[in-house]
Design a protein around this motif. Structure first.
Motif: not given
Ligand SMILES: Cc1cc2nc3c(=O)[nH]c(=O)nc-3n(C[C@H](O)[C@H](O)[C@H](O)COP(=O)(O)O)c2cc1C
Length: 224
Positions: A12-18, A97-99, A122-124, A126-128, A168-171, A192-194, A211-215
């Motif tokens: 279920r996990r994915r990076s959430t950006r909103a 590709g993910v971008g 929006n990264n700055d 924290f996407f809200g 969302c982990a954020q570098e 600071l890492f992330c 849903v991001s692709a995987r190799a």
């Protein structure tokens, strides 16, 4: 409520950006991060250090970031390279590709550089997300200890997911090392890492349907 299995949480996990502005309790964040400290680390060094911003501290940090972003839209000098220079294949294509998949969800075409840049900012914010954690590591630590950070981050991310809390982990926070270090009061020897945005996913946001692709599995796993 039935507990999700580890497999279900991983799937279920994915990076959430909103995120919605629904608050997340300090107690829940403290509980998840505390349980995540059971993560393994080489030599049991536990080379991680977390600072949580939530509620009033998030309001103060957001106000500070607004002035910092206005004064210095490019961000501060970074302390580590997020990607190797001249990223080679196949990594370059995966990143591209993910971008592109994300901007397609957002409906922002490649020509619209301004809108893409504005979105990235929006990264700055924290996407809200109403809460976040910053992950630091001692500057003396090397690659093995940096990999330990991934151990605890993913454990925390999965435990949040189990509670219905998105992340969302954020570098991207590597662009604001001075601001984050000053605000959190992290010791000078810590780097600071992330950041990790923490909150409730906005179910209406198109970007969260990504849903991001995987190799192909044959490219990354071999039985010898
Ligand atoms: C350590 C780390 C840092 C990341 N930094 C960012 C970031 O700054 N901004 C962002 O939008 N996504 C960031 N991501 C999310 C990745 O883009 C994402 O994990 C990847 O595209 C796979 O998608 P998924 O997490 O939805 O499976 C980061 C992920 C990790 C593990």
């Amino acid at each position: 409520m039935k507990r999700l299995s580890v497999s279900e949480v991983v799937a279920r996990r994915r990076s959430t950006r909103a995120f919605l502005n629904t608050p997340v309790d300090d107690a829940l964040i403290a509980d998840v991060l505390t349980r995540a400290t059971r993560s393994p680390s080489g030599g049991n060094l536990q080379p991680w250090r977390f600072y949580v911003v939530n509620g009033t501290s998030m309001a103060r940090f957001a106000a500070l970031m607004q002035t910092r972003m206005a004064d210095n839209p490019g961000g501060e000098a970074t302390e580590y390279d997020v990607y190797p220079a001249n990223l080679k294949e196949p990594y370059r294509s995966r990143r591209f590709g993910v971008g592109e998949a994300m901007y397609e969800k957002l409906g922002i075409p490649r020509e619209d550089k301004f809108a893409r840049l504005a979105w990235l900012q929006n990264n700055d914010r924290f996407f809200g997300a109403p809460a976040a954690a910053f992950c630091f590591v001692d500057r003396v630590m090397g690659k093995p200890q940096w990999s330990d950070l991934g151990m605890i981050l993913q454990t925390a991310i999965l435990l949040f997911e189990e509670q219905g809390i998105a992340t969302c982990a954020q570098e991207a926070w590597s662009r604001w090392p001075q601001t984050v270090s000053q605000f959190t009061g992290a010791a000078p020897e810590m780097m600071l890492f992330c950041g990790l945005a923490i909150g409730h996913a906005d179910p209406q946001a198109a970007v969260n349907t990504l849903v991001s692709a995987r190799a192909p599995v044959e490219e990354v796993i071999s039985f010898v």
